[in-house]
Design a protein around this motif. Sequence first.
Motif, PDB file in Angstrom:
ATOM      1  N   MET A 125      14.523  51.830   1.518  1.00  0.00           N
ATOM      2  CA  MET A 125      15.213  50.584   1.205  1.00  0.00           C
ATOM      3  C   MET A 125      15.477  50.528  -0.296  1.00  0.00           C
ATOM      4  SD  MET A 125      12.914  47.996   3.549  1.00  0.00           S
ATOM      5  CE  MET A 125      14.142  46.713   3.700  1.00  0.00           C
ATOM      6  N   HIS A 126      16.666  50.068  -0.642  1.00  0.00           N
ATOM      7  CA  HIS A 126      17.074  49.952  -2.048  1.00  0.00           C
ATOM      8  C   HIS A 126      17.549  48.527  -2.300  1.00  0.00           C
ATOM      9  CE1 HIS A 126      19.502  50.204  -5.662  1.00  0.00           C
ATOM     10  NE2 HIS A 126      20.623  50.067  -4.978  1.00  0.00           N
ATOM     11  N   MET A 127      16.945  47.848  -3.287  1.00  0.00           N
ATOM     12  CA  MET A 127      17.356  46.496  -3.641  1.00  0.00           C
ATOM     13  C   MET A 127      18.012  46.486  -5.017  1.00  0.00           C
ATOM     14  SD  MET A 127      15.311  42.841  -3.763  1.00  0.00           S
ATOM     15  CE  MET A 127      14.226  43.190  -5.151  1.00  0.00           C
ATOM     16  N   ASP A 128      19.217  45.947  -5.067  1.00  0.00           N
ATOM     17  CA  ASP A 128      19.991  45.766  -6.295  1.00  0.00           C
ATOM     18  C   ASP A 128      19.896  44.284  -6.649  1.00  0.00           C
ATOM     19  OD1 ASP A 128      21.916  45.643  -8.314  1.00  0.00           O
ATOM     20  OD2 ASP A 128      23.262  47.047  -7.317  1.00  0.00           O
ATOM     21  N   VAL A 129      19.184  43.946  -7.737  1.00  0.00           N
ATOM     22  CA  VAL A 129      18.761  42.570  -7.982  1.00  0.00           C
ATOM     23  C   VAL A 129      19.167  42.111  -9.373  1.00  0.00           C
ATOM     24  CG1 VAL A 129      16.477  43.329  -8.788  1.00  0.00           C
ATOM     25  CG2 VAL A 129      16.750  41.020  -7.859  1.00  0.00           C
ATOM     26  N   MET A 130      19.482  40.829  -9.511  1.00  0.00           N
ATOM     27  CA  MET A 130      19.809  40.231 -10.803  1.00  0.00           C
ATOM     28  C   MET A 130      18.566  40.066 -11.677  1.00  0.00           C
ATOM     29  SD  MET A 130      22.157  38.715 -12.754  1.00  0.00           S
ATOM     30  CE  MET A 130      22.461  37.376 -13.906  1.00  0.00           C
ATOM     31  N   ALA A 131      17.462  39.594 -11.076  1.00  0.00           N
ATOM     32  CA  ALA A 131      16.176  39.407 -11.767  1.00  0.00           C
ATOM     33  C   ALA A 131      16.238  38.348 -12.862  1.00  0.00           C
ATOM     34  CB  ALA A 131      15.666  40.739 -12.343  1.00  0.00           C
ATOM     35  N   TRP A 132      17.153  37.403 -12.736  1.00  0.00           N
ATOM     36  CA  TRP A 132      17.341  36.414 -13.804  1.00  0.00           C
ATOM     37  C   TRP A 132      17.925  35.131 -13.235  1.00  0.00           C
ATOM     38  CZ3 TRP A 132      15.703  36.776 -18.739  1.00  0.00           C
ATOM     39  CH2 TRP A 132      16.192  35.859 -19.673  1.00  0.00           C
ATOM     40  N   ASN A 133      17.358  33.996 -13.649  1.00  0.00           N
ATOM     41  CA  ASN A 133      17.955  32.693 -13.359  1.00  0.00           C
ATOM     42  C   ASN A 133      18.812  32.272 -14.537  1.00  0.00           C
ATOM     43  OD1 ASN A 133      16.617  32.279 -10.847  1.00  0.00           O
ATOM     44  ND2 ASN A 133      14.768  31.631 -11.932  1.00  0.00           N
ATOM     45  N   SER A 134      20.077  32.047 -14.295  1.00  0.00           N
ATOM     46  CA  SER A 134      20.988  31.665 -15.376  1.00  0.00           C
ATOM     47  C   SER A 134      20.976  30.170 -15.647  1.00  0.00           C
ATOM     48  CB  SER A 134      22.417  32.113 -15.040  1.00  0.00           C
ATOM     49  OG  SER A 134      22.472  33.514 -14.914  1.00  0.00           O
ATOM     50  N   GLU A 135      20.339  29.400 -14.772  1.00  0.00           N
ATOM     51  CA  GLU A 135      20.254  27.952 -14.936  1.00  0.00           C
ATOM     52  C   GLU A 135      18.889  27.487 -14.445  1.00  0.00           C
ATOM     53  OE1 GLU A 135      22.959  25.893 -12.230  1.00  0.00           O
ATOM     54  OE2 GLU A 135      23.218  27.780 -11.164  1.00  0.00           O
ATOM     55  N   ASN A 136      18.512  26.290 -14.863  1.00  0.00           N
ATOM     56  CA  ASN A 136      17.239  25.721 -14.434  1.00  0.00           C
ATOM     57  C   ASN A 136      17.390  25.050 -13.081  1.00  0.00           C
ATOM     58  OD1 ASN A 136      15.353  26.218 -16.656  1.00  0.00           O
ATOM     59  ND2 ASN A 136      16.724  24.941 -17.873  1.00  0.00           N
ATOM     60  N   LEU A 137      16.560  25.466 -12.133  1.00  0.00           N
ATOM     61  CA  LEU A 137      16.491  24.854 -10.816  1.00  0.00           C
ATOM     62  C   LEU A 137      15.037  24.515 -10.533  1.00  0.00           C
ATOM     63  CD1 LEU A 137      18.826  27.333  -8.882  1.00  0.00           C
ATOM     64  CD2 LEU A 137      19.401  25.000  -9.592  1.00  0.00           C
ATOM     65  N   PRO A 138      14.766  23.562  -9.617  1.00  0.00           N
ATOM     66  CA  PRO A 138      13.369  23.238  -9.326  1.00  0.00           C
ATOM     67  C   PRO A 138      12.564  24.478  -8.942  1.00  0.00           C
ATOM     68  CG  PRO A 138      14.822  21.611  -8.341  1.00  0.00           C
ATOM     69  CD  PRO A 138      15.706  22.699  -8.885  1.00  0.00           C
ATOM     70  N   GLY A 139      11.491  24.729  -9.665  1.00  0.00           N
ATOM     71  CA  GLY A 139      10.643  25.883  -9.384  1.00  0.00           C
ATOM     72  C   GLY A 139      11.165  27.198  -9.889  1.00  0.00           C
ATOM     73  N   ARG A 140      12.378  27.197 -10.441  1.00  0.00           N
ATOM     74  CA  ARG A 140      13.027  28.430 -10.882  1.00  0.00           C
ATOM     75  C   ARG A 140      13.637  28.218 -12.265  1.00  0.00           C
ATOM     76  NH1 ARG A 140      16.056  27.685  -5.418  1.00  0.00           N
ATOM     77  NH2 ARG A 140      15.253  25.632  -6.006  1.00  0.00           N
ATOM     78  N   PRO A 141      12.806  28.255 -13.316  1.00  0.00           N
ATOM     79  CA  PRO A 141      13.328  28.013 -14.662  1.00  0.00           C
ATOM     80  C   PRO A 141      14.251  29.127 -15.120  1.00  0.00           C
ATOM     81  CG  PRO A 141      11.072  28.787 -14.760  1.00  0.00           C
ATOM     82  CD  PRO A 141      11.374  28.555 -13.311  1.00  0.00           C
ATOM     83  N   ARG A 142      15.120  28.774 -16.060  1.00  0.00           N
ATOM     84  CA  ARG A 142      16.018  29.780 -16.613  1.00  0.00           C
ATOM     85  C   ARG A 142      15.190  30.913 -17.214  1.00  0.00           C
ATOM     86  NH1 ARG A 142      18.798  31.450 -21.172  1.00  0.00           N
ATOM     87  NH2 ARG A 142      20.979  32.015 -20.803  1.00  0.00           N
ATOM     88  N   GLY A 143      15.577  32.141 -16.879  1.00  0.00           N
ATOM     89  CA  GLY A 143      14.857  33.306 -17.384  1.00  0.00           C
ATOM     90  C   GLY A 143      14.553  34.280 -16.273  1.00  0.00           C
TER      91      GLY A 143
END
Length: 470
Positions: free
Chosen positions: A433-451
């Motif tokens: 299995m191969h996962m191609d991932v962003m690994a980054w939040n571009s905006e602040n969402l509940p539980g998912r801060p930017r970064g």
Amino acid sequence: MLTLNAQLNLTMFECLNQDLTAHAIPITPMRRAALQDWLSQQDTFTQQWVRGNGFDAAPAAFCVIPDQNGNPRLVLLGVSEQLDLWSCSALPNALPAGLYKLDEHWPKAQITDVMLGWLLGSYQYTRYRKATRTPAQLQVHPDCNTQELEALVEGIALTRDLINTPAGDMMPQHLAEAAEDLGKAFGAHVQQLVGHELLQQNYPVIHAVGRASAHPPRLIDLRWGDDKNPRVTLVGKGVCFDSGGLDIKPANGMRLMKKDMGGAAHVLGLARMIMGCKLPVRLRVLIPAVENAISGDAFRPGDVLTSRSGKTIEIDNTDAEGRLVLCDAICEAVSESPELLIDMATLTGAARVALGPDVPAVFSKPAELAQALQTRSAAVNDQIWPMPLYAPYNRWLNSDIADLVNSSATPLGGAITAALFLQHFVPEQQHWMHMDVMAWNSENLPGRPRGGEAMGLRAFFALLRERYRP
């Protein structure tokens, strides 16, 4: 030495073995349809307070109801019909500091998920500045699976911390240090091949990509578990900073390239979950760690590199370096014929164009593996999306002088051609299995801060837990 975010750890488990129930402020989930009936059963003060504050039980809205002394007595939290991981995740940084608990109205089946969301919502990256505030704390619920909760939160926090750390403090040697710290915590064996040792042990492509940097390239190798258990091998792209090499990126394309070791951060986070829950597997983690830098010794467009497998690769673009370091590591991984091989990488912008920033693309062989992962991802609210290993696009990887080019000349299907490139180093019978991932939040969402963000990890862990349940 890298350590997990101290603020998060304190928030998580300081109440784990303490009976503080009498002092904790209860949180009651409230759906819009149930609000009026609930209010009709309350005293006049409570009715007037809730209505006076305009609380209508909209999802994520909350109302802190005081006691006669003005201290918080109860929190009403608006929720949707379907509770999920993020139902409580905005509260840690919104409620007054203090200790809270989930009351008896929360369904037991969702307790661990809701607590996980709360803890992820308390995350703050504090290496370079103090926490902006002390998050509200949540009492560990007796129906919570605390072992799994701790493993998941620590794994996600480790992934976020590693990605958030700037490249100046996250070069290959620092990434190796993080792997060694993790190994020591769980009794895993970690070894490294560094610099010219890569050439001596036949990892020429990893060396070629990283040789231009002042920080020597290396292959990090972590092993854990009983040799008698099924073999699971994780490979993570560890490009600690990607300038693009001689095909240099523009400034805006280089700004977030500290996250190009996100694949390595993901496999270390997943390893933390596996080891923390003591899954009965023989785990191996391989991380090719490099900086794709520019110097007189940098590899060049038009060069031909001979990989560990013996396949020759013509360099079309030095900015397609992630698949290069992965191919040598994958070649080593398959030498042991693991029952399951998983690689994770911030590999292509094309995957983001196709699926956006939040949904990782997953390719697998056989295809049923990705389909099973998608089922688990929906169950744990951690989305991935299966993508095809469309074999006819292999024609775009043809070279006039070598076995392969590392980058297709066409901008079309870039995530697929990158996955197909890797597939050339995976034997036909190998489950992969191969996962191609962003690994980054571009905006602040509940539980998912930017970064930095761990994406797809809970889905992969759910699949592995189901497959290798103790």
